[in-house]
Design a protein around this motif. Structure first.
Motif, PDB file in Angstrom:
ATOM      1  N   PRO A   1     -12.552   8.825  -0.141  1.00 57.89           N
ATOM      2  CA  PRO A   1     -12.520   7.681   0.779  1.00 57.89           C
ATOM      3  C   PRO A   1     -12.558   6.388  -0.031  1.00 57.89           C
ATOM      4  CG  PRO A   1     -14.732   8.562   0.728  1.00 57.89           C
ATOM      5  CD  PRO A   1     -13.899   9.435  -0.179  1.00 57.89           C
ATOM      6  N   SER A   2     -12.127   5.308   0.587  1.00 57.12           N
ATOM      7  CA  SER A   2     -12.198   4.015  -0.089  1.00 57.12           C
ATOM      8  C   SER A   2     -13.353   3.198   0.499  1.00 57.12           C
ATOM      9  CB  SER A   2     -10.892   3.221   0.094  1.00 57.12           C
ATOM     10  OG  SER A   2     -11.059   1.917  -0.417  1.00 57.12           O
ATOM     11  N   GLY A   3     -14.312   2.849  -0.350  1.00 58.67           N
ATOM     12  CA  GLY A   3     -15.410   1.977   0.087  1.00 58.67           C
ATOM     13  C   GLY A   3     -14.939   0.532   0.198  1.00 58.67           C
ATOM     14  N   ALA A   4     -13.898   0.209  -0.560  1.00 64.46           N
ATOM     15  CA  ALA A   4     -13.332  -1.143  -0.483  1.00 64.46           C
ATOM     16  C   ALA A   4     -12.324  -1.179   0.669  1.00 64.46           C
ATOM     17  CB  ALA A   4     -12.626  -1.490  -1.788  1.00 64.46           C
ATOM     18  N   THR A   5     -12.137  -2.380   1.235  1.00 61.51           N
ATOM     19  CA  THR A   5     -11.068  -2.492   2.238  1.00 61.51           C
ATOM     20  C   THR A   5      -9.814  -2.959   1.512  1.00 61.51           C
ATOM     21  OG1 THR A   5     -11.514  -4.806   2.662  1.00 61.51           O
ATOM     22  CG2 THR A   5     -12.727  -3.205   3.997  1.00 61.51           C
ATOM     23  N   HIS A   6      -8.695  -2.864   2.183  1.00 61.95           N
ATOM     24  CA  HIS A   6      -7.412  -3.175   1.534  1.00 61.95           C
ATOM     25  C   HIS A   6      -6.425  -3.726   2.552  1.00 61.95           C
ATOM     26  CE1 HIS A   6      -8.710  -1.083  -2.090  1.00 61.95           C
ATOM     27  NE2 HIS A   6      -9.214  -0.159  -1.297  1.00 61.95           N
ATOM     28  N   ASP A   7      -5.293  -4.199   2.050  1.00 61.67           N
ATOM     29  CA  ASP A   7      -4.232  -4.641   2.953  1.00 61.67           C
ATOM     30  C   ASP A   7      -3.825  -3.510   3.891  1.00 61.67           C
ATOM     31  OD1 ASP A   7      -3.437  -6.110   0.010  1.00 61.67           O
ATOM     32  OD2 ASP A   7      -3.717  -7.343   1.784  1.00 61.67           O
ATOM     33  N   ALA A   8      -3.934  -2.299   3.368  1.00 65.53           N
ATOM     34  CA  ALA A   8      -3.573  -1.122   4.183  1.00 65.53           C
ATOM     35  C   ALA A   8      -4.419  -1.061   5.452  1.00 65.53           C
ATOM     36  CB  ALA A   8      -3.752   0.150   3.367  1.00 65.53           C
ATOM     37  N   SER A   9      -5.636  -1.624   5.389  1.00 66.90           N
ATOM     38  CA  SER A   9      -6.528  -1.592   6.572  1.00 66.90           C
ATOM     39  C   SER A   9      -5.884  -2.318   7.753  1.00 66.90           C
ATOM     40  CB  SER A   9      -7.857  -2.293   6.271  1.00 66.90           C
ATOM     41  OG  SER A   9      -8.356  -1.954   5.030  1.00 66.90           O
ATOM     42  N   ALA A  10      -5.065  -3.329   7.446  1.00 67.20           N
ATOM     43  CA  ALA A  10      -4.409  -4.095   8.520  1.00 67.20           C
ATOM     44  C   ALA A  10      -3.016  -3.549   8.807  1.00 67.20           C
ATOM     45  CB  ALA A  10      -4.322  -5.569   8.136  1.00 67.20           C
ATOM     46  N   MET A  11      -2.381  -2.977   7.800  1.00 63.59           N
ATOM     47  CA  MET A  11      -1.009  -2.451   7.986  1.00 63.59           C
ATOM     48  C   MET A  11      -1.005  -1.246   8.916  1.00 63.59           C
ATOM     49  SD  MET A  11       1.153  -4.359   6.504  1.00 63.59           S
ATOM     50  CE  MET A  11       2.659  -3.439   6.200  1.00 63.59           C
ATOM     51  N   VAL A  12      -2.179  -0.624   9.062  1.00 58.89           N
ATOM     52  CA  VAL A  12      -2.254   0.593   9.898  1.00 58.89           C
ATOM     53  C   VAL A  12      -1.933   0.266  11.354  1.00 58.89           C
ATOM     54  CG1 VAL A  12      -4.691   0.471  10.564  1.00 58.89           C
ATOM     55  CG2 VAL A  12      -3.658   2.691  10.066  1.00 58.89           C
ATOM     56  N   ASP A  13      -2.021  -1.037  11.719  1.00 58.23           N
ATOM     57  CA  ASP A  13      -1.658  -1.424  13.101  1.00 58.23           C
ATOM     58  C   ASP A  13      -0.148  -1.504  13.278  1.00 58.23           C
ATOM     59  OD1 ASP A  13      -4.296  -1.653  13.987  1.00 58.23           O
ATOM     60  OD2 ASP A  13      -4.481  -3.637  13.075  1.00 58.23           O
ATOM     61  N   LEU A  14       0.593  -1.376  12.189  1.00 53.68           N
ATOM     62  CA  LEU A  14       2.064  -1.443  12.257  1.00 53.68           C
ATOM     63  C   LEU A  14       2.676  -0.066  12.043  1.00 53.68           C
ATOM     64  CD1 LEU A  14       4.850  -2.899  12.218  1.00 53.68           C
ATOM     65  CD2 LEU A  14       4.460  -3.341   9.762  1.00 53.68           C
ATOM     66  N   CYS A  15       2.123   0.689  11.073  1.00 49.40           N
ATOM     67  CA  CYS A  15       2.821   1.915  10.638  1.00 49.40           C
ATOM     68  C   CYS A  15       1.825   2.857   9.965  1.00 49.40           C
ATOM     69  CB  CYS A  15       3.911   1.515   9.644  1.00 49.40           C
ATOM     70  SG  CYS A  15       3.283   0.716   8.164  1.00 49.40           S
ATOM     71  N   PRO A  16       2.238   4.102   9.682  1.00 51.86           N
ATOM     72  CA  PRO A  16       1.386   5.015   8.920  1.00 51.86           C
ATOM     73  C   PRO A  16       1.148   4.445   7.513  1.00 51.86           C
ATOM     74  CG  PRO A  16       3.281   6.170   9.860  1.00 51.86           C
ATOM     75  CD  PRO A  16       3.518   4.710  10.073  1.00 51.86           C
ATOM     76  N   VAL A  17      -0.070   4.616   6.989  1.00 51.97           N
ATOM     77  CA  VAL A  17      -0.365   4.074   5.651  1.00 51.97           C
ATOM     78  C   VAL A  17      -0.948   5.171   4.763  1.00 51.97           C
ATOM     79  CG1 VAL A  17      -0.887   1.821   6.677  1.00 51.97           C
ATOM     80  CG2 VAL A  17      -2.769   3.347   6.032  1.00 51.97           C
ATOM     81  N   ALA A  18      -0.791   4.974   3.453  1.00 53.39           N
ATOM     82  CA  ALA A  18      -1.441   5.879   2.491  1.00 53.39           C
ATOM     83  C   ALA A  18      -1.707   5.075   1.226  1.00 53.39           C
ATOM     84  CB  ALA A  18      -0.560   7.079   2.184  1.00 53.39           C
ATOM     85  N   MET A  19      -2.710   5.519   0.461  1.00 52.92           N
ATOM     86  CA  MET A  19      -3.086   4.789  -0.751  1.00 52.92           C
ATOM     87  C   MET A  19      -3.230   5.752  -1.913  1.00 52.92           C
ATOM     88  SD  MET A  19      -5.838   1.880   0.362  1.00 52.92           S
ATOM     89  CE  MET A  19      -5.549   1.032  -1.217  1.00 52.92           C
ATOM     90  N   LEU A  20      -2.832   5.254  -3.086  1.00 52.65           N
ATOM     91  CA  LEU A  20      -2.998   6.016  -4.325  1.00 52.65           C
ATOM     92  C   LEU A  20      -3.942   5.203  -5.217  1.00 52.65           C
ATOM     93  CD1 LEU A  20      -1.959   8.491  -5.963  1.00 52.65           C
ATOM     94  CD2 LEU A  20      -0.211   6.974  -6.929  1.00 52.65           C
ATOM     95  N   PHE A  21      -5.051   5.813  -5.607  1.00 53.63           N
ATOM     96  CA  PHE A  21      -6.018   5.131  -6.461  1.00 53.63           C
ATOM     97  C   PHE A  21      -5.752   5.443  -7.929  1.00 53.63           C
ATOM     98  CE2 PHE A  21      -8.149   2.844  -3.561  1.00 53.63           C
ATOM     99  CZ  PHE A  21      -9.372   3.231  -3.064  1.00 53.63           C
ATOM    100  N   VAL A  22      -6.028   4.431  -8.762  1.00 53.31           N
ATOM    101  CA  VAL A  22      -5.923   4.600 -10.215  1.00 53.31           C
ATOM    102  C   VAL A  22      -7.332   4.467 -10.797  1.00 53.31           C
ATOM    103  CG1 VAL A  22      -4.888   3.657 -12.336  1.00 53.31           C
ATOM    104  CG2 VAL A  22      -3.600   3.613 -10.194  1.00 53.31           C
ATOM    105  N   ARG A  23      -7.654   5.308 -11.739  1.00 59.14           N
ATOM    106  CA  ARG A  23      -8.991   5.358 -12.343  1.00 59.14           C
ATOM    107  C   ARG A  23      -9.427   3.963 -12.822  1.00 59.14           C
ATOM    108  NH1 ARG A  23      -9.667  10.049 -16.582  1.00 59.14           N
ATOM    109  NH2 ARG A  23      -7.541   9.358 -17.067  1.00 59.14           N
ATOM    110  N   CYS A  24     -10.690   3.672 -12.605  1.00 57.35           N
ATOM    111  CA  CYS A  24     -11.264   2.348 -12.897  1.00 57.35           C
ATOM    112  C   CYS A  24     -12.404   2.550 -13.899  1.00 57.35           C
ATOM    113  CB  CYS A  24     -11.780   1.779 -11.573  1.00 57.35           C
ATOM    114  SG  CYS A  24     -12.691   0.250 -11.709  1.00 57.35           S
ATOM    115  N   ARG A  25     -12.271   1.975 -15.076  1.00 62.55           N
ATOM    116  CA  ARG A  25     -13.266   2.217 -16.140  1.00 62.55           C
ATOM    117  C   ARG A  25     -14.666   1.812 -15.687  1.00 62.55           C
ATOM    118  NH1 ARG A  25     -12.090  -0.811 -21.585  1.00 62.55           N
ATOM    119  NH2 ARG A  25     -12.798  -2.566 -20.318  1.00 62.55           N
ATOM    120  N   GLY A  26     -15.606   2.751 -15.728  1.00 58.19           N
ATOM    121  CA  GLY A  26     -16.979   2.462 -15.353  1.00 58.19           C
ATOM    122  C   GLY A  26     -17.140   2.123 -13.883  1.00 58.19           C
ATOM    123  N   GLY A  27     -16.064   2.240 -13.121  1.00 61.51           N
ATOM    124  CA  GLY A  27     -16.136   1.903 -11.690  1.00 61.51           C
ATOM    125  C   GLY A  27     -16.385   0.421 -11.473  1.00 61.51           C
TER     126      GLY A  27
END
Ligand code: HGY
Ligand code: MN
Ligand code: MN
Ligand code: MN
Length: 404
Positions: free
Chosen positions: A348-374
């Motif tokens: 799950p994503s603890g952060a919000t994203h542009d995708a959070s608003a795009m979901v009102d228009l269309c199906p959305v999906a996200m790909l995460f990239v590893r973040c050093r030390g989080g």
């Protein structure tokens, strides 16, 4: 490692210069730094074979045509940063989207593709956010254009300053039948992928969020003459509240943060008269968030009684939790497996994203990239060229296999 990762690293290093002075990246929407970034991103989009234009909401759009009448697959993220933030949050998703299109060359796709560089996702300059995605989704509230930043600048005027137009932004809603979906590549901003030793992860859901503006009102007094038992110390009340918010989040297994706090008169020899602070609550389920928010009421009352203060509060922002689309997720998972040789981590994503608003228009999906030390929202935020290269390869693979 594909060269795309190296190119991504160089491009992100360059665009990180489009920032105010000071540590890390500070690139707020509708500023000269934003304008500088638009010129750089336009170059990325042209290199990807896209025609570009700035829409009325300040979103820079790079479009690659598809078959006549075909729907459009949207790929994007935000160009803005928090103050003294990192060089990857948001902008990396725009860069990697452009590079995947570049990697694709002139391979035929069943859809048109648009790369979107949204102006404002962080909501740092104005007390609102997601203007670009909300304009496309037709969920934009015109009242936001009257909002002002800390210097009193109206959002509508700031938007016009980079070539946008508030009235035009209200007319940008897309026809959902013409939109195949929205993909967002984003640095994870957390420690999970690093702990799993995975470069990439597929997002299952995006947390919901709400923000409250709270004032603890006490009574200014002389620091030397008022006995402790007779004080109405606003900062004592605020301190109790900060601890109570932390404990509430732990108890409800959600995330809550007092991120901003302002003491007045804020001088060494006066008892604080007033503290203004923000409380932000996030949860993967909206019911959990509502329950925690409701529990704040009795906490305010108990603290006000104990410290002889008054506590006022106003809910200033809310965004519902959003699930990501199963079919798009499955396509991303297949692509990640094809390029990495392992099934992706799903998180799950603890952060919000542009995708959070795009979901009102269309199906959305996200790909995460590893973040050093989080580490994120911090100058030390970092994604490796190798992991970014793998993300470009995965998105390219997704596009090659995409059937619409
Ligand atoms: O706050 C967030 O989750 C996002 O980075 N704006
Ligand atoms: Mn972001
Ligand atoms: Mn962010
Ligand atoms: Mn985002």
């Amino acid at each position: 490692m594909s060269d795309w990762g190296e190119i991504a690293r160089a491009r992100l290093e360059r665009i990180a210069q489009a920032s105010e002075e000071g540590p890390g990246v500070t690139r707020l929407p509708f500023t000269s730094q934003h304008r500088e970034a638009l010129g750089i991103i336009e170059g990325w989009m042209h290199a990807a074979g896209c025609a570009t234009h700035l829409d009325a909401a300040g979103t820079l759009i790079g479009r690659r045509e598809g078959p006549p009448g075909a729907p459009t697959l949207l790929i994007g993220s935000h160009q803005d940063s928090v103050r003294h933030g990192g060089a990857f949050d948001g902008i990396m998703g725009v860069a990697l989207g452009c590079l995947a299109l570049e990697a694709l060359g002139d391979a035929a796709l069943p859809v048109a593709v648009e790369i979107l560089a949204f102006a404002d996702e962080e909501g740092v300059r104005f007390p609102t956010a997601l203007i670009g995605p909300r304009a496309l989704a037709g969920t934009l509230d015109p009242a936001v254009f009257e909002m002002r930043d800390g210097a009193g600048v109206r959002l509508a005027d700031a938007l016009a300053g980079i070539g946008g137009d508030a009235a035009g932004a209200m007319g940008l809603a897309r026809d959902p039948a013409q939109v195949a979906g929205y993909l967002e590549l984003h640095i994870e901003q957390g420690p999970v992928l690093e702990a799993e030793e995975a470069a990439l992860g597929v997002v299952s859901a995006i947390s919901g969020i709400e923000r409250h503006k709270v004032a603890v009102i006490g009574e200014a007094g002389h620091a030397g003459t008022v006995p402790m038992g007779l004080r109405h110390d606003a900062l004592l009340g605020a301190a109790d509240l900060v601890r109570a918010v932390h404990d509430l989040a732990c108890e409800h297994d959600i995330r809550a943060t007092v991120g901003a706090l302002d003491v007045s008169p804020n001088v060494v020899n006066a008892i604080p008269a007033r503290v203004d602070l923000t409380i932000e609550i996030r949860a993967a389920e909206d019911t959990a968030r509502a329950k925690a928010a409701a529990a704040l009421g009795p906490i305010y009352e108990a603290i006000a009684a104990r410290t002889g203060t008054e506590i006022t509060r106003e809910k200033t922002y809310a965004q519902a939790a959003q699930a990501c689309d199963e079919a798009l997720r499955a396509g991303l998972a297949r692509a990640v497996e094809a390029v990495s040789g392992r099934a992706p981590v799903v998180l799950p994503s603890g952060a919000t994203h542009d995708a959070s608003a795009m979901v009102d228009l269309c199906p959305v999906a996200m790909l995460f990239v590893r973040c050093r030390g989080g580490i994120s929202h911090n100058p030390a935020e970092y994604a490796s060229a190798e992991d970014m290269g793998q993300a470009v390869d995965a998105l390219t693979e997704f596009l090659r296999a995409y059937q619409g």
